[in-house]
Design a protein around this motif. Structure first.
Motif, PDB file in Angstrom:
ATOM      1  N   ILE A 188       4.969 -41.114 -29.160  1.00 38.79           N
ATOM      2  CA  ILE A 188       4.184 -42.090 -28.394  1.00 38.79           C
ATOM      3  C   ILE A 188       3.901 -41.537 -27.002  1.00 38.79           C
ATOM      4  O   ILE A 188       2.779 -41.593 -26.500  1.00 38.79           O
ATOM      5  CB  ILE A 188       4.938 -43.435 -28.288  1.00 38.79           C
ATOM      6  CG1 ILE A 188       4.980 -44.108 -29.659  1.00 38.79           C
ATOM      7  CG2 ILE A 188       4.279 -44.357 -27.264  1.00 38.79           C
ATOM      8  CD1 ILE A 188       5.902 -45.293 -29.719  1.00 38.79           C
ATOM      9  N   LEU A 189       4.937 -40.957 -26.415  1.00 36.81           N
ATOM     10  CA  LEU A 189       4.788 -40.432 -25.054  1.00 36.81           C
ATOM     11  C   LEU A 189       3.735 -39.340 -24.988  1.00 36.81           C
ATOM     12  O   LEU A 189       2.937 -39.280 -24.057  1.00 36.81           O
ATOM     13  CB  LEU A 189       6.127 -39.864 -24.574  1.00 36.81           C
ATOM     14  CG  LEU A 189       6.945 -40.745 -23.643  1.00 36.81           C
ATOM     15  CD1 LEU A 189       8.116 -39.945 -23.099  1.00 36.81           C
ATOM     16  CD2 LEU A 189       6.100 -41.285 -22.499  1.00 36.81           C
TER      17      LEU A 189
ATOM     18  N   ALA B 280       9.503 -42.262 -30.272  1.00 33.44           N
ATOM     19  CA  ALA B 280       9.306 -42.452 -28.834  1.00 33.44           C
ATOM     20  C   ALA B 280       8.615 -41.234 -28.235  1.00 33.44           C
ATOM     21  O   ALA B 280       7.678 -41.352 -27.439  1.00 33.44           O
ATOM     22  CB  ALA B 280      10.659 -42.698 -28.158  1.00 33.44           C
TER      23      ALA B 280
ATOM     24  N   GLY C  57       1.297 -38.945 -26.942  1.00 36.70           N
ATOM     25  CA  GLY C  57      -0.021 -39.414 -27.334  1.00 36.70           C
ATOM     26  C   GLY C  57      -0.326 -39.350 -28.809  1.00 36.70           C
ATOM     27  O   GLY C  57      -1.407 -39.723 -29.231  1.00 36.70           O
TER      28      GLY C  57
END
Lengths: 262, 136
Positions: B13-14, B10, B16
């Protein structure tokens, strides 16, 4: 993964979608620029001076053709339309325009050929032929300095939307959409050359790379080839739709025909 | 996957860096590429096309692109990350203007001469990867 972890994962993934940059947009009115503004001083000077602008030769040829009788009708353009400097003023600035017979927009080359075949009873001129470019340049020259003026109504809207859709569609082996360069990166340089905003203010225009005059469709086909995408034949509805969209997004900008471009 | 892994994913993903698709560690051919051939591919505007958008250490090449980072910035990437960016950079950024060099499916209206073909072959990609890893 626990259910709680999965929920967090999904929530964060969704959050990331929202922080992605917005989809490509059109160039705002205040930032619209003609390709002219990206050119060197020398190339601008070439365009600005009629005696040095190579496109003038086509315009002069077009003027002669305008007055020359052609076809079984033995009539010249001028026999019906009179002095183009009056009758054709601002006409090219609203092309592609809706043709009621074909029930779709046609570009100026197609309009000229429809007149030749239908009225003059003469064979159509080939796309990119010297004569068709000359007549188109001469007629369009009568709009020089005037604003592009594409009006969209219920009849033309579907074609405008088709053109817009094509502009934003990724295509070819290089998988690029027109918008990705001409909306999102117009201030950048591709192999050292300015990308520009794709406002077709000066066609048909003299391109130094071509060493000759060429139409907007020639330019579009060149771009498609560069993307390694399937091209369209001259006069294809898909090309005319794209021309309509490009002229529409340049609405209000001044016509420059015959322009000069690198 | 446990909690810790899920959080790591997570987080990545945050910020990038997608977890999967960020790197292709293994050679596409199983062999190392040739940096000299790779350099020639990068410099060739009909083959690698790289200099249309990128600039790089090519003093002999005029008119390099200004649309994408200088190729020397590959120094911050691992070999696998470089490979992924050449194979298909849209896996990292769906909006990327960089063509996927090792993809022939899911493309629209490809010209007949290029249909079903990738921009570069697996061997050529390994050559380019080998060259770009020399840029430090």
């Amino acid at each position: 993964m626990t259910a709680r972890a999965a929920r967090l994962f999904l929530a964060l993934s969704a959050a990331r979608l929202f922080v992605e940059p917005a989809a490509a947009g059109e160039v705002p009115l205040s930032e619209r620029r003609s390709g002219y503004e990206f050119m060197s001083r020398e190339t601008r000077a070439m365009q600005d001076d009629d005696t040095g602008n190579p496109g003038t030769l086509w315009v002069l040829d077009g003027e002669a053709l305008w007055k020359r009788k052609a076809g079984a009708s033995d009539r010249a353009c001028s026999d019906c339309h009179g002095d183009a400097r009056e009758s054709m003023k601002a006409v090219a600035a609203r092309y592609p325009a809706f043709d009621p017979a074909l029930r779709r927009p046609v570009n100026l080359e197609q309009r000229i050929n429809a007149c030749r075949v239908g009225r003059q009873k003469a064979p159509a001129l080939a796309y990119e032929s010297r004569d068709l470019l000359a007549l188109t340049a001469y007629v369009t020259r009568q709009s020089r300095g005037l604003p592009i003026n594409i009006t969209i109504d219920a009849r033309t809207r579907p074609f405008l939307e088709a053109g817009r859709e094509a502009f934003f569609r990724r295509q070819g082996q290089l998988n690029l959409a027109c918008a990705q360069c001409h909306d999102d990166h117009w201030s950048g340089k591709l192999a050292g050359s300015p990308i520009t905003q794709a406002h077709p203010t000066g066609y048909p225009l003299y391109r130094l790379e071509w060493q000759g005059l060429g139409s907007l469709e020639r330019r579009l086909r060149g771009c498609l080839t560069g993307l390694r995408a399937e091209s369209y034949p001259y006069g294809a509805p898909e090309l005319v739709d794209l021309e309509l969209y490009l002229m529409w997004r340049a609405n209000g900008m001044r016509m420059e025909t015959p322009a000069v471009r690198p | 996957m446990n909690w810790r892994e899920a959080c790591a994913i997570a987080f990545s993903i945050l910020v990038g860096n997608a977890f999967a698709g960020d790197s292709i560690p293994a050679s596409l051919t199983g062999a190392k590429g040739d940096p000299a051939r790779g350099r020639a591919i990068v410099a060739n505007r009909q083959v690698g096309l790289c200099l249309l958008c990128h600039s790089g250490p090519f003093p002999e090449e005029r008119f390099q692109g200004g649309l994408a980072p200088d190729l020397r910035s590959a120094a911050r990437l691992s070999e696998g990350q470089i490979r992924q960016r050449i194979v298909d950079s849209t896996k990292l950024n769906p909006q990327s203007i960089m063509p996927a060099y090792y993809r022939s499916e899911g493309l629209e209206r490809v010209a007949p001469a290029y249909r079903g073909k990738t921009i570069l072959s697996a061997e050529q990609i390994e050559d380019v990867v080998a060259y770009l890893t020399t840029l430090k």
